[in-house]
Design a protein around this motif. Structure first.
Motif, PDB file in Angstrom:
ATOM      1  N   LYS A  57       0.864  -1.176   0.000  1.00  0.00           N
ATOM      2  CA  LYS A  57       0.000   0.000   0.000  1.00  0.00           C
ATOM      3  C   LYS A  57       0.897   1.222   0.000  1.00  0.00           C
ATOM      4  N   THR A  58       0.455   2.270  -0.709  1.00  0.00           N
ATOM      5  CA  THR A  58       1.220   3.504  -0.787  1.00  0.00           C
ATOM      6  C   THR A  58       0.360   4.656  -0.288  1.00  0.00           C
ATOM      7  N   TYR A  59       0.944   5.464   0.580  1.00  0.00           N
ATOM      8  CA  TYR A  59       0.304   6.663   1.095  1.00  0.00           C
ATOM      9  C   TYR A  59       1.261   7.829   0.866  1.00  0.00           C
ATOM     10  N   ALA A  60       0.732   9.025   0.639  1.00  0.00           N
ATOM     11  CA  ALA A  60       1.561  10.232   0.502  1.00  0.00           C
ATOM     12  C   ALA A  60       0.680  11.456   0.702  1.00  0.00           C
ATOM     13  N   THR A  61       1.274  12.526   1.226  1.00  0.00           N
ATOM     14  CA  THR A  61       0.499  13.753   1.370  1.00  0.00           C
ATOM     15  C   THR A  61       0.287  14.402   0.009  1.00  0.00           C
ATOM     16  N   LYS A  62       1.227  14.176  -0.933  1.00  0.00           N
ATOM     17  CA  LYS A  62       1.077  14.707  -2.292  1.00  0.00           C
ATOM     18  C   LYS A  62       1.827  13.802  -3.262  1.00  0.00           C
ATOM     19  N   ALA A  63       1.226  13.566  -4.419  1.00  0.00           N
ATOM     20  CA  ALA A  63       1.854  12.767  -5.475  1.00  0.00           C
ATOM     21  C   ALA A  63       1.647  13.472  -6.810  1.00  0.00           C
ATOM     22  N   ILE A  64       2.728  13.611  -7.565  1.00  0.00           N
ATOM     23  CA  ILE A  64       2.665  14.221  -8.896  1.00  0.00           C
ATOM     24  C   ILE A  64       3.153  13.167  -9.887  1.00  0.00           C
ATOM     25  N   SER A  65       2.305  12.796 -10.842  1.00  0.00           N
ATOM     26  CA  SER A  65       2.645  11.742 -11.794  1.00  0.00           C
ATOM     27  C   SER A  65       2.876  12.312 -13.183  1.00  0.00           C
ATOM     28  N   TYR A  66       3.952  11.880 -13.815  1.00  0.00           N
ATOM     29  CA  TYR A  66       4.285  12.225 -15.199  1.00  0.00           C
ATOM     30  C   TYR A  66       4.259  10.928 -15.997  1.00  0.00           C
ATOM     31  N   SER A  67       3.144  10.641 -16.660  1.00  0.00           N
ATOM     32  CA  SER A  67       3.006   9.363 -17.350  1.00  0.00           C
ATOM     33  C   SER A  67       3.918   9.255 -18.562  1.00  0.00           C
ATOM     34  N   ASP A  68       4.254  10.388 -19.206  1.00  0.00           N
ATOM     35  CA  ASP A  68       5.147  10.315 -20.357  1.00  0.00           C
ATOM     36  C   ASP A  68       6.552   9.893 -19.948  1.00  0.00           C
ATOM     37  N   LYS A  69       6.955  10.152 -18.730  1.00  0.00           N
ATOM     38  CA  LYS A  69       8.267   9.756 -18.220  1.00  0.00           C
ATOM     39  C   LYS A  69       8.185   8.538 -17.303  1.00  0.00           C
ATOM     40  N   GLU A  70       6.976   8.069 -17.001  1.00  0.00           N
ATOM     41  CA  GLU A  70       6.722   6.969 -16.072  1.00  0.00           C
ATOM     42  C   GLU A  70       7.361   7.236 -14.713  1.00  0.00           C
ATOM     43  N   ILE A  71       7.131   8.451 -14.192  1.00  0.00           N
ATOM     44  CA  ILE A  71       7.688   8.860 -12.903  1.00  0.00           C
ATOM     45  C   ILE A  71       6.571   9.458 -12.052  1.00  0.00           C
ATOM     46  N   THR A  72       6.594   9.133 -10.776  1.00  0.00           N
ATOM     47  CA  THR A  72       5.701   9.748  -9.799  1.00  0.00           C
ATOM     48  C   THR A  72       6.549  10.265  -8.656  1.00  0.00           C
ATOM     49  N   ILE A  73       6.318  11.511  -8.275  1.00  0.00           N
ATOM     50  CA  ILE A  73       7.063  12.158  -7.200  1.00  0.00           C
ATOM     51  C   ILE A  73       6.154  12.256  -5.981  1.00  0.00           C
ATOM     52  N   PHE A  74       6.664  11.827  -4.828  1.00  0.00           N
ATOM     53  CA  PHE A  74       5.873  11.803  -3.598  1.00  0.00           C
ATOM     54  C   PHE A  74       6.435  12.772  -2.568  1.00  0.00           C
ATOM     55  N   GLU A  75       5.532  13.368  -1.792  1.00  0.00           N
ATOM     56  CA  GLU A  75       5.897  14.098  -0.590  1.00  0.00           C
ATOM     57  C   GLU A  75       5.399  13.279   0.592  1.00  0.00           C
ATOM     58  N   ASN A  76       6.268  13.058   1.558  1.00  0.00           N
ATOM     59  CA  ASN A  76       5.971  12.268   2.753  1.00  0.00           C
ATOM     60  C   ASN A  76       5.388  10.895   2.409  1.00  0.00           C
ATOM     61  N   PRO A  77       6.116  10.106   1.600  1.00  0.00           N
ATOM     62  CA  PRO A  77       5.578   8.783   1.254  1.00  0.00           C
ATOM     63  C   PRO A  77       5.673   7.803   2.424  1.00  0.00           C
ATOM     64  N   LYS A  78       4.707   6.908   2.469  1.00  0.00           N
ATOM     65  CA  LYS A  78       4.712   5.782   3.406  1.00  0.00           C
ATOM     66  C   LYS A  78       4.251   4.567   2.608  1.00  0.00           C
ATOM     67  N   VAL A  79       5.080   3.525   2.616  1.00  0.00           N
ATOM     68  CA  VAL A  79       4.756   2.304   1.883  1.00  0.00           C
ATOM     69  C   VAL A  79       4.698   1.158   2.883  1.00  0.00           C
ATOM     70  N   ILE A  80       3.618   0.398   2.840  1.00  0.00           N
ATOM     71  CA  ILE A  80       3.465  -0.793   3.668  1.00  0.00           C
ATOM     72  C   ILE A  80       3.662  -1.994   2.750  1.00  0.00           C
ATOM     73  N   LEU A  81       4.681  -2.806   3.035  1.00  0.00           N
ATOM     74  CA  LEU A  81       4.989  -3.992   2.237  1.00  0.00           C
ATOM     75  C   LEU A  81       4.502  -5.237   2.970  1.00  0.00           C
ATOM     76  N   TYR A  82       3.847  -6.137   2.240  1.00  0.00           N
ATOM     77  CA  TYR A  82       3.333  -7.379   2.803  1.00  0.00           C
ATOM     78  C   TYR A  82       4.107  -8.537   2.192  1.00  0.00           C
ATOM     79  N   ILE A  83       4.792  -9.323   3.040  1.00  0.00           N
ATOM     80  CA  ILE A  83       5.581 -10.458   2.576  1.00  0.00           C
ATOM     81  C   ILE A  83       4.942 -11.724   3.133  1.00  0.00           C
TER      82      ILE A  83
END
Length: 187
Positions: A57-83
């Motif tokens: 799961k991905t959480y962020a206070t702000k995310a800006i996505s550039y699909s032409d470059k396949e890049i997303t920029i996050f502010e204060n990201p939090k990622v929960i990984l399930y193994i």
């Protein structure tokens, strides 16, 4: 209708067509060459594998996505990984947080600024890791950093420069300058 009555309508039609031809066209706003595809605030995103299990799961206070470059920029990201452990079907949960992050190729997450990795399940030898810059491969559940990394576990504190870890296979490799402190306390 005679000619006299048709002349005003004809003149009005000619005036209208002339106005349409000479009217200045409204210019469309020109977008920047690499404009974002979307900007999201308070992002909350869940990713699943082919079998329908949650992978992260991905959480962020702000995310800006550039699909032409396949890049997303996050502010204060939090990622929960399930193994998921295939032997006993148990799930270990890890949380990765930072001040900023960049996701490329939908898999490679570069985090920087006070990066923390925490074992939320409390079932691993390493409970927390901390550094200033880290790369997370989401599909492979791998972490790496070339900088100084601190990690803690039950009754231990360690640090080293350069690290690679696989959360899936529970491996941790530290490249150099490893320092360890083992605590003789009951916890």
């Amino acid at each position: 209708m005679n000619k006299r009555q048709a002349i005003p309508y004809a003149l009005l039609l000619i005036a209208f067509l002339t106005w349409l031809y000479l009217k200045p066209q409204d210019e469309l706003a020109v977008l920047a060459e690499h404009h974002p595809s979307y900007i999201a605030y308070n992002l909350d995103n869940t990713h699943y594998d082919e079998t329908g299990k949650i992978t992260h799961k991905t959480y962020a206070t702000k995310a800006i996505s550039y699909s032409d470059k396949e890049i997303t920029i996050f502010e204060n990201p939090k990622v929960i990984l399930y193994i998921t452990n295939e032997q006993d079907n148990s799930v270990t949960t890890w949380q990765v947080t930072a001040q900023n992050g960049t996701l490329s190729e939908n898999n490679k997450l570069l985090l920087f600024g006070d990066v923390w990795v925490k074992n939320l399940s409390l079932d691993q030898l390493v409970q927390t890791m901390n550094t200033e810059k880290m790369t997370v491969l989401l599909a492979e559940k791998e972490l790496s950093s070339q900088l100084l990394v601190h990690w803690q576990g039950p009754q231990m504190k360690q640090q080293g420069i350069g690290m690679w870890a696989s959360l899936a296979s529970e491996e941790l490799i530290v490249k150099k300058q490893v320092k360890s402190v083992y605590l003789n306390e009951n916890k």
